[in-house]
Design a protein around this motif. Structure first.
Motif, short mmCIF file in Angstrom:
data_model
loop_
_atom_site.label_atom_id
_atom_site.label_comp_id
_atom_site.label_asym_id
_atom_site.label_seq_id
_atom_site.Cartn_x
_atom_site.Cartn_y
_atom_site.Cartn_z
N SER A 1 -5.83 3.83 0.79
CA SER A 1 -4.89 4.27 1.08
C SER A 1 -4.22 5.15 -0.68
CB SER A 1 -3.82 3.41 0.83
OG SER A 1 -2.08 3.23 -0.40
N SER B 1 -9.42 -0.09 -1.48
CA SER B 1 -8.42 0.82 -0.03
C SER B 1 -8.36 2.37 0.07
CB SER B 1 -7.02 0.48 -0.56
OG SER B 1 -6.33 0.69 0.66
N ALA C 1 0.66 -1.20 0.13
CA ALA C 1 -0.42 0.06 -0.09
C ALA C 1 0.91 1.01 0.42
CB ALA C 1 -1.19 0.25 1.06
N LYS C 2 1.95 0.69 0.75
CA LYS C 2 2.71 1.89 0.71
C LYS C 2 3.23 2.69 -0.02
CE LYS C 2 2.59 4.13 4.98
NZ LYS C 2 0.91 3.88 5.60
N ALA D 1 -5.92 10.58 3.24
CA ALA D 1 -6.78 8.57 2.63
C ALA D 1 -7.81 9.19 2.26
CB ALA D 1 -6.97 8.30 4.08
#
Lengths: 336, 532
Positions: free
Chosen positions: B360, B358, A217-218, B343
């Motif tokens: 994210s 997600s 995700a990062k 986010a």
């Protein structure tokens, strides 16, 4: 396409083929039954290492689908894989102790065997944890698919990697030899995949799924590529570059429609995330042989310390090809 | 029965075939031809077979042309009874050129006007060259006198009289010379000449044979068992060689009460239509491994309509809660700022939503277009509504105006409202305001561009304050077409005296004038009738 670029790709392809020829020396024949291969047979190529536990179901699944012969490279297994395979009437085996990494993760070995035995055949290149699925696969064998592709003058067939995972922490359920891994890893992410076109090789670069969501995700650009072209009517001039993600000549990579229609496509159900994953990761990290200097595997090793659960509220339970077609993960295209 | 074996079949295979069938006295084998797709060979082969049929068998009533991949679906006895009941009818699809929708390779009327000495399949390069050359030179053939070109399926069933009339026509050499150089003569030779020799024609084929848009015949498999059984057709083609279930199930038991008028079943037609649509148009808004359209100027980018609200969170107190309450949450999902820097703010503060998407920011910003198209595809059937503004990551701002599914409502200058309540120094506020204003101006320029396909509504702050109910009703209608005018509207976060003063102070610092519209009207603050 400019003539210069075309020429450069040609040279590039020939480099890969030359490398495959050189790498032939690294392979020693263990059991060569390729004489029984008939002109129309569908062949499966794979590199394995310590897959004793997965092999029984793997062989059963692909025999059932209509694969006629398996051509496998055993990369120095220390378990009973080799003994298990030796007795099989439709399995030819080569062995090597050389580095998986310097042979481009098995690509060179398989390119070499494919050009030798795969020429003129439909060839399927999959890992032991990948299960090929396509529209109508419950009723129509692989031969029906390849006949249709032949009739439509299609040489290559795309099947995206779909990561399957269990509900609950990965290490909690134990996989037994012969068991259908989908009984444990029966869940998948239905709609979080991203696509970017690769103009140089004309393939699509697909990322996403639970690995991108949980582990990358990062650093999303590092998430593993999911686009694959595992089924090809092989010609000895062809070569895979970078696993089965792309091929040369690059026309083979165009397995998608750009005008709005849908082409026929399948999926590779990727059952990596069983309890056996843990052992694999530790092994790969210590061998440092996987892609990107094992960075991917270091990420997994880090995550596995907490026995992660990839399941989320929106995970879908696999029920059959119809479900995957409806969700838009694969398509019937014009096949009816 | 007369069988024609293609000359391409090896002599050993041919001999084996003859040997295997040698115990069948009623089966004869005619002279062999090379039958390449779309060439004269196919017609010549049927002519040979017909001649042999007429010479060897005592008075057949009808002659049925079938291929090796044909399978009788209903028993042959049913077919015989049906033909006996229609003893003088010729069953052959035969329509004039202008009535036929199919044209392969871009050729239509030209099939009959040009010469085609080369095979389309094996000599495509020469084929194309010769067509281009003839077009350039303006060459056109003259049709033999007395015939009108007709087209149709090559699988026919003709009466003995018609076949013998066609074969024994004194002008047959003239017709042959002409049709030899027509493109795909197997779909036009008999179809044209039958019109010359008979008037009792039912223009349909008794063989169910369908082609896809590329002219490839559809193939039937075991899973088509039911649908084929219900179709009522006598013969179907093509069947996959490995479709064992079909080969054992057909021909099915006799049933003379069945409809034989040749209307293929709705289920089959639906299947063909659906498959054609999947292959040519696909599912709009879906991006996947085998469908990745380049920007099509006509198709929308996403799968369904959605609403983008800009500035409403800033202006109204607790706007998200109000909007969620006012709309049916089964039909609409109200998100916060999906493109916020930290986010994505999904409805209900969820970390993932349908599809496993997600929240994210890094995943989203890696490919914001995919984030948007995935969101809309995954939630099909539930209207999506989200907030956007100059505080957010701006990349998606370029995409939204290009999507005809986007409905964008924007209150210009609404970002001034939270600034007016800030406790920071005027200089700091000014710096922030400059940044936000720049982002907003860029965004507005995109929304006002001539190529915009989204539905865009730009309202200055002053206008919405003047009549919030009317404007909010417009938004509700965009989300649910039948929405009623809201009974309550959320409270406006704005001091009617302090705010204009704040804006004036900013303007005196050097800000662009008229950011929020004409603020004199703000003082009214009472909902009055809308002035057009």
């Amino acid at each position: 396409m400019g003539a210069w670029q075309s020429y450069r790709l040609r040279v590039y392809r020939q480099t890969w083929r030359a490398r495959a020829t050189i790498k032939k020396r690294e392979l020693s024949e263990v059991c060569n039954l390729t004489k029984v291969i008939k002109p129309n047979d569908i062949l499966l190529f794979s590199t394995i290492r310590n897959e004793e536990i997965r092999l029984p179901f793997f062989l059963k699944y692909y025999r059932n689908l209509g694969v006629n012969h398996f051509i496998l490279v055993d990369n120095h297994s220390s378990d009973g894989s080799l003994a298990l395979l030796k007795g099989q009437p439709d399995v030819s085996i080569w062995q090597t102790e050389h580095s998986y990494k310097t042979s481009h993760f098995g690509v060179d070995w398989l390119n070499c065997l494919q050009s030798r035995y795969g020429h003129g055949h439909w060839t399927l290149v999959v890992d032991p944890d990948e299960f090929f699925i396509y529209p109508f696969c419950d009723n129509r064998p692989l031969r029906a698919l390849t006949d249709w592709l032949d009739a439509n003058e299609t040489r290559s067939f795309g099947a995206m990697l779909l990561d399957m995972y269990p509900k609950g922490p990965i290490l909690d359920q134990t996989y037994h030899a012969g068991q259908d891994p989908l009984e444990i890893a029966g869940w998948f992410d239905p709609g979080n995949y991203t696509i970017e076109p690769n103009t140089r090789f004309r393939n699509l670069w697909i990322q996403g799924g639970p690995r991108a969501r949980m582990f990358f995700a990062k650093t999303p650009r590092r998430a593993p590529a999911l686009n694959k072209i595992p089924l090809v009517k092989w010609h000895r001039a062809y070569t895979y570059i970078s696993s089965t993600h792309m091929l040369l000549p690059r026309g083979l990579n165009v397995v998608y429609d750009t005008t709005g229609g849908e082409r026929l496509s399948g999926l590779l159900l990727h059952t990596k995330f069983l309890n056996t994953f843990h052992i694999k990761v530790l092994e790969e990290v210590s061998r440092q042989t996987h892609y990107a200097k094992s960075l991917e595997y270091q990420t997994y090793a880090h995550a596995l310390r907490h026995n992660p659960d990839l399941w989320c509220e929106w995970s879908e339970k696999f029920t059959g090809w119809q479900q995957l077609e409806t969700l838009g993960l694969m398509s019937k295209g014009r096949w009816l | 029965m007369v069988v024609h074996v293609d000359r391409a079949v090896t002599s050993s295979a041919h001999e084996r075939f003859l040997r295997d069938l040698s115990d069948l006295p009623k089966v004869k084998f005619c002279a062999r031809q090379r039958c390449e797709w779309g060439t004269w060979g196919l017609v010549a082969a049927s002519q040979f077979a017909c001649e042999m049929m007429l010479a060897n068998f005592a008075d057949p009533q009808h002659i049925y042309l079938a291929s090796g991949s044909c399978l009788p679906i209903r028993p042959v006895q049913d077919l015989i009874s049906y033909l006996e009941a229609n003893s003088a009818t010729n069953f052959i699809e035969s329509t004039t050129v202008s009535d036929v929708p199919w044209s392969i390779g871009g050729l239509h009327k030209e099939r009959f006007q040009l010469r085609f000495p080369f095979a389309w399949k094996s000599q495509r390069w020469l084929f194309d060259l010769s067509v281009r050359l003839q077009r350039a030179l303006g060459l056109k053939r003259r049709l033999p006198q007395g015939i009108t070109p007709h087209l149709g399926s090559q699988w026919w069933c003709l009466t003995r009289n018609t076949v013998s009339a066609i074969l024994n026509d004194p002008k047959r050499p003239i017709y042959e010379r002409y049709f030899r150089r027509v493109w795909i003569p197997d779909e036009s030779y008999f179809q044209t000449l039958v019109r010359h020799h008979s008037t009792q024609i039912e223009s349909r084929s008794l063989t169910l044979a369908k082609f896809d848009v590329q002219g490839k015949p559809h193939v039937f498999y075991d899973d088509h068992l039911e649908i084929l059984g219900q179709s009522g057709c006598f013969v179907a083609r093509k069947l996959w060689a490995g479709a064992d279930k079909l080969y054992t199930a057909f021909p099915m038991a006799s049933d003379t009460t069945r409809d034989s008028t040749g209307r293929s079943s709705d289920a089959l037609n639906h299947l063909f239509a659906e498959s054609a649509a999947r292959g040519s148009k696909g599912r709009v808004g879906l991006y996947m491994q085998s469908r990745f359209p380049h920007q099509d100027p006509h198709a929308p980018l996403t799968a369904a309509k959605y609403t983008v609200l800009e500035g409403f969170f800033d202006l109204f107190h607790d706007f998200q809660a109000w909007l969620s309450q006012t709309t049916d949450n089964k039909q609409a999902q109200i998100h916060g700022h999906l493109f916020a820097h930290e986010a994505a703010v999904f409805a209900g503060q969820k970390t993932t939503i349908r599809g496993g998407l997600s929240n994210s920011a890094t995943l989203r910003d890696n490919n914001p277009t995919a984030f948007l198209t995935n969101l809309i595809w995954n939630t099909c059937g539930q209207h999506q509504c989200f907030q956007f503004g100059p505080h957010d990551v701006q990349k998606i701002g370029k995409i939204l105006p290009q999507d005809s599914n986007a409905q964008i409502f924007i209150i210009t200058g609404a970002w001034l409202v939270p600034l007016s309540q800030s406790i920071e120094s005027l200089a700091e506020i000014h710096a922030k305001a400059l940044r936000l204003h720049a982002a907003e101006s860029k965004h507005l320029a995109l929304l006002r561009a001539p190529w915009v396909k989204a539905k865009v509504h730009i309202w200055p702050l002053s206008q919405i304050i003047a009549n919030p109910k009317l404007r909010l009703h417009e938004i509700l209608k965009a989300i649910e077409p039948n929405a009623k005018c809201p009974t309550t509207v959320p409270e406006i976060n704005l001091d009617p005296i302090a705010f204009p003063a704040f804006v004036r102070a900013l303007e005196n610092q050097g800000m662009h004038r008229g950011l929020a519209g004409n603020l004199n009207s703000v003082k009214r603050m009472i909902a009055g009738p809308e002035i057009p």
